[in-house]
Design a protein around this motif. Structure first.
Motif, PDB file in Angstrom:
ATOM      1  N   SER A  29       0.831  -1.210   0.000  1.00  9.66           N
ATOM      2  CA  SER A  29       0.000   0.000   0.000  1.00  9.66           C
ATOM      3  C   SER A  29       0.862   1.255   0.000  1.00  9.66           C
ATOM      4  O   SER A  29       1.750   1.414   0.837  1.00  9.66           O
ATOM      5  CB  SER A  29      -0.939   0.007   1.205  1.00  9.66           C
ATOM      6  OG  SER A  29      -0.224   0.100   2.425  1.00  9.66           O
ATOM      7  N   ASP A  30       0.589   2.114  -0.980  1.00  6.00           N
ATOM      8  CA  ASP A  30       1.208   3.439  -1.028  1.00  6.00           C
ATOM      9  C   ASP A  30       0.141   4.429  -0.557  1.00  6.00           C
ATOM     10  O   ASP A  30      -0.781   4.038   0.181  1.00  6.00           O
ATOM     11  CB  ASP A  30       1.712   3.720  -2.457  1.00  6.00           C
ATOM     12  CG  ASP A  30       2.887   4.687  -2.470  1.00  6.00           C
ATOM     13  OD1 ASP A  30       3.048   5.453  -1.503  1.00  6.00           O
ATOM     14  OD2 ASP A  30       3.641   4.704  -3.456  1.00  6.00           O
ATOM     15  N   MET A  31       0.211   5.686  -0.938  1.00  5.10           N
ATOM     16  CA  MET A  31      -0.793   6.643  -0.454  1.00  5.10           C
ATOM     17  C   MET A  31      -1.219   7.664  -1.503  1.00  5.10           C
ATOM     18  O   MET A  31      -2.348   8.157  -1.465  1.00  5.10           O
ATOM     19  CB  MET A  31      -0.252   7.370   0.778  1.00  5.10           C
ATOM     20  CG  MET A  31      -1.276   8.264   1.460  1.00  5.10           C
ATOM     21  SD  MET A  31      -0.760   8.768   3.094  1.00  5.10           S
ATOM     22  CE  MET A  31      -2.262   9.639   3.616  1.00  5.10           C
ATOM     23  N   GLU A  32      -0.321   7.952  -2.457  1.00  2.00           N
ATOM     24  CA  GLU A  32      -0.602   9.036  -3.404  1.00  2.00           C
ATOM     25  C   GLU A  32      -1.777   8.710  -4.317  1.00  2.00           C
ATOM     26  O   GLU A  32      -2.365   9.614  -4.919  1.00  2.00           O
ATOM     27  CB  GLU A  32       0.643   9.324  -4.248  1.00  2.00           C
ATOM     28  CG  GLU A  32       1.797   9.957  -3.480  1.00  2.00           C
ATOM     29  CD  GLU A  32       2.716   8.941  -2.817  1.00  2.00           C
ATOM     30  OE1 GLU A  32       2.324   7.754  -2.722  1.00  2.00           O
ATOM     31  OE2 GLU A  32       3.824   9.318  -2.410  1.00  2.00           O
ATOM     32  N   GLY A  33      -2.137   7.444  -4.434  1.00  2.00           N
ATOM     33  CA  GLY A  33      -3.207   7.061  -5.344  1.00  2.00           C
ATOM     34  C   GLY A  33      -4.600   7.062  -4.740  1.00  2.00           C
ATOM     35  O   GLY A  33      -5.577   6.738  -5.419  1.00  2.00           O
ATOM     36  N   SER A  82       3.902   0.846   2.518  1.00  2.00           N
ATOM     37  CA  SER A  82       5.038   1.188   1.662  1.00  2.00           C
ATOM     38  C   SER A  82       5.161   2.680   1.376  1.00  2.00           C
ATOM     39  O   SER A  82       5.842   3.080   0.443  1.00  2.00           O
ATOM     40  CB  SER A  82       4.913   0.442   0.330  1.00  2.00           C
ATOM     41  OG  SER A  82       4.850  -0.948   0.552  1.00  2.00           O
ATOM     42  N   HIS A  83       4.511   3.507   2.149  1.00  2.00           N
ATOM     43  CA  HIS A  83       4.547   4.952   1.889  1.00  2.00           C
ATOM     44  C   HIS A  83       5.281   5.718   2.986  1.00  2.00           C
ATOM     45  O   HIS A  83       4.997   5.530   4.174  1.00  2.00           O
ATOM     46  CB  HIS A  83       3.130   5.507   1.770  1.00  2.00           C
ATOM     47  CG  HIS A  83       3.095   7.001   1.728  1.00  2.00           C
ATOM     48  ND1 HIS A  83       3.393   7.708   0.579  1.00  2.00           N
ATOM     49  CD2 HIS A  83       2.841   7.922   2.680  1.00  2.00           C
ATOM     50  CE1 HIS A  83       3.311   9.006   0.842  1.00  2.00           C
ATOM     51  NE2 HIS A  83       2.978   9.164   2.115  1.00  2.00           N
ATOM     52  N   GLY A  84       6.198   6.571   2.553  1.00  2.01           N
ATOM     53  CA  GLY A  84       6.858   7.491   3.481  1.00  2.01           C
ATOM     54  C   GLY A  84       7.559   6.745   4.608  1.00  2.01           C
ATOM     55  O   GLY A  84       8.442   5.923   4.358  1.00  2.01           O
ATOM     56  N   TYR A 126      -1.428   3.262  -5.514  1.00  3.79           N
ATOM     57  CA  TYR A 126      -0.191   3.515  -6.254  1.00  3.79           C
ATOM     58  C   TYR A 126      -0.353   4.786  -7.099  1.00  3.79           C
ATOM     59  O   TYR A 126      -1.452   5.328  -7.249  1.00  3.79           O
ATOM     60  CB  TYR A 126       0.157   2.293  -7.125  1.00  3.79           C
ATOM     61  CG  TYR A 126       1.089   1.306  -6.429  1.00  3.79           C
ATOM     62  CD1 TYR A 126       0.913   0.975  -5.085  1.00  3.79           C
ATOM     63  CD2 TYR A 126       2.142   0.711  -7.118  1.00  3.79           C
ATOM     64  CE1 TYR A 126       1.786   0.085  -4.458  1.00  3.79           C
ATOM     65  CE2 TYR A 126       3.015  -0.183  -6.495  1.00  3.79           C
ATOM     66  CZ  TYR A 126       2.837  -0.495  -5.174  1.00  3.79           C
ATOM     67  OH  TYR A 126       3.694  -1.376  -4.562  1.00  3.79           O
ATOM     68  N   HIS A 127       0.766   5.236  -7.689  1.00  9.55           N
ATOM     69  CA  HIS A 127       0.778   6.511  -8.432  1.00  9.55           C
ATOM     70  C   HIS A 127       1.617   6.354  -9.696  1.00  9.55           C
ATOM     71  O   HIS A 127       2.385   5.399  -9.832  1.00  9.55           O
ATOM     72  CB  HIS A 127       1.355   7.616  -7.552  1.00  9.55           C
ATOM     73  CG  HIS A 127       2.689   7.255  -6.990  1.00  9.55           C
ATOM     74  ND1 HIS A 127       3.845   7.350  -7.712  1.00  9.55           N
ATOM     75  CD2 HIS A 127       3.036   6.723  -5.781  1.00  9.55           C
ATOM     76  CE1 HIS A 127       4.849   6.917  -6.969  1.00  9.55           C
ATOM     77  NE2 HIS A 127       4.389   6.518  -5.796  1.00  9.55           N
ATOM     78  N   GLY A 128       1.494   7.320 -10.590  1.00  8.49           N
ATOM     79  CA  GLY A 128       2.212   7.278 -11.854  1.00  8.49           C
ATOM     80  C   GLY A 128       3.696   7.535 -11.691  1.00  8.49           C
ATOM     81  O   GLY A 128       4.152   8.071 -10.676  1.00  8.49           O
ATOM     82  N   SER A 138       3.253  12.317  -9.174  1.00  8.81           N
ATOM     83  CA  SER A 138       4.062  11.310  -9.860  1.00  8.81           C
ATOM     84  C   SER A 138       5.516  11.349  -9.393  1.00  8.81           C
ATOM     85  O   SER A 138       6.075  12.417  -9.141  1.00  8.81           O
ATOM     86  CB  SER A 138       4.014  11.556 -11.371  1.00  8.81           C
ATOM     87  OG  SER A 138       4.577  12.821 -11.676  1.00  8.81           O
ATOM     88  N   HIS A 139       6.095  10.179  -9.267  1.00  2.94           N
ATOM     89  CA  HIS A 139       7.522  10.033  -8.979  1.00  2.94           C
ATOM     90  C   HIS A 139       7.849   8.543  -9.090  1.00  2.94           C
ATOM     91  O   HIS A 139       6.943   7.704  -9.151  1.00  2.94           O
ATOM     92  CB  HIS A 139       7.900  10.551  -7.584  1.00  2.94           C
ATOM     93  CG  HIS A 139       7.270   9.807  -6.456  1.00  2.94           C
ATOM     94  ND1 HIS A 139       5.962  10.015  -6.062  1.00  2.94           N
ATOM     95  CD2 HIS A 139       7.745   8.844  -5.630  1.00  2.94           C
ATOM     96  CE1 HIS A 139       5.675   9.228  -5.043  1.00  2.94           C
ATOM     97  NE2 HIS A 139       6.738   8.493  -4.763  1.00  2.94           N
ATOM     98  N   THR A 140       9.151   8.246  -9.128  1.00  8.49           N
ATOM     99  CA  THR A 140       9.579   6.848  -9.131  1.00  8.49           C
ATOM    100  C   THR A 140      10.612   6.688  -8.026  1.00  8.49           C
ATOM    101  O   THR A 140      11.749   7.138  -8.169  1.00  8.49           O
ATOM    102  CB  THR A 140      10.165   6.465 -10.505  1.00  8.49           C
ATOM    103  OG1 THR A 140       9.185   6.768 -11.521  1.00  8.49           O
ATOM    104  CG2 THR A 140      10.512   4.983 -10.562  1.00  8.49           C
TER     105      THR A 140
HETATM  106 ZN   LIG Z   1       4.139   7.035  -1.520  1.00  9.62          ZN
END
Ligand SMILES: [Zn+2]
Length: 302
Positions: A29-33, A82-84, A126-128, A138-140
């Motif tokens: 799990s990320d957060m930006e999405g 998985s975020h920050g 998730y995010h682009g 967006s970022h990688t």
């Molecule tokens: Zn994130």
């Protein structure tokens, strides 16, 4: 070579879901999405809006778990935050009595906790990628160091790069949630994966989001479909990632690229001082090299 993956002893298949009907699902799990999220402040602990948006993230994670359980559950879940700082969720409020892997420094980073015993993977919120657009926030991996990543020539975001670990352990990615660009970026690598598009990005800092109630309903439905398909098919879908695989990484400046070549199996691009190539027939080792590149370049990234 991906078609031969099932027969390749280096990449053992996950536990067969038909064995006992229970499906074991790994959630990164990320957060930006998350629907409604359009600004860094909303995703950073200590900032005013963070407490509100972390609850929306939690609702989306729970929706995916609840939806999956509607397909012959209860199933088994591990959530890798998985975020920050990787501690955004409330463990006592996770649906499905999911296990919770949190905290910083994880060797396999956004894929820590995955092993061959899992049957499926969800990429949530998730995010682009850094060079994709339109893509909210967006970022990688590291926005200060990475300008673009390609996997076997195709634009790859975190979803594509993380898929190397999924491939190495023989566990399919079956669901992604986020904006339209995030969904489009995963599709070439996992054409059979479901996508819950909860917002339409307008730019890096603007999106038209579904109401959270509708977003969570959509996520639950796509999760249910993904798990039902997995249980119906007997074997999970295969990744469309040929081995040996190549990550072509464009860094923000030549210093960062030069530093990256200190690592084994990282070669400079003779025509472009900002680009390096990582080639490996072992997808997990390739992922680790990429993560090491991220950690190494952090030292001089602005
Ligand atoms: Zn994130």
């Amino acid at each position: 070579m991906s078609g031969d993956r099932n027969a390749d002893p280096r990449f053992p298949r996950g536990r067969h879901p038909e064995q006992d009907g229970r499906v074991k699902i790994f959630i990164s799990s990320d957060m930006e999405g998350t629907a409604g999220v359009v600004a860094w402040e909303q995703c950073r602990p200590g900032q005013q809006d963070y407490e509100h948006y972390r609850r929306l993230l939690q609702d989306e994670v729970n929706a995916a778990i609840d939806g999956a359980n509607q397909a012959g559950g209860p199933h088994e879940f591990l959530v890798n935050d998985s975020h920050g700082r990787m501690a955004n969720l409330f463990p006592d409020r996770l649906s499905g009595e999911a296990g919770y892997l949190s905290g910083r420094h994880k060797p396999l980073y956004m894929m820590q906790g995955l092993d061959e015993s899992f049957d499926a993977i969800f990429f949530l919120s998730y995010h682009g990628s850094a060079s994709a657009g339109p893509a909210t926030l967006s970022h990688t991996y590291n926005p200060a160091a990475i300008a673009e990543v390609r996997l076997n020539g195709r634009l790859a975001g975190e979803s594509g790069i993380n898929s190397l670990v999924a491939l190495g352990l023989g566990v399919p990615v079956v669901l992604v949630t986020g904006d339209q660009t995030t969904a489009a970026e995963l599709a070439p690598f996992w054409p059979e994966a479901r996508a819950a598009v909860v917002k339409q990005s307008v730019s890096r800092f603007a999106a038209e989001s579904l109401h959270p109630a509708r977003a969570t309903r959509l996520i639950a439905e796509r999760a249910r479909e993904a798990v039902a398909a997995l249980r119906g098919s007997g074997a999970g879908p295969a990744a469309r990632i040929e081995l040996p695989a190549t990550l072509t990484v464009r860094l923000r400046n030549p210093d960062l690229a030069e530093m990256a070549t200190w690592l084994e199996r990282v070669e400079p691009d003779p025509d472009d001082p900002t680009v390096v190539e990582l080639v490996d027939d072992d997808p997990i080792r390739l992922y680790r090299t990429f993560v090491t590149l991220i950690l190494l370049t952090r030292g001089i990234a602005e």
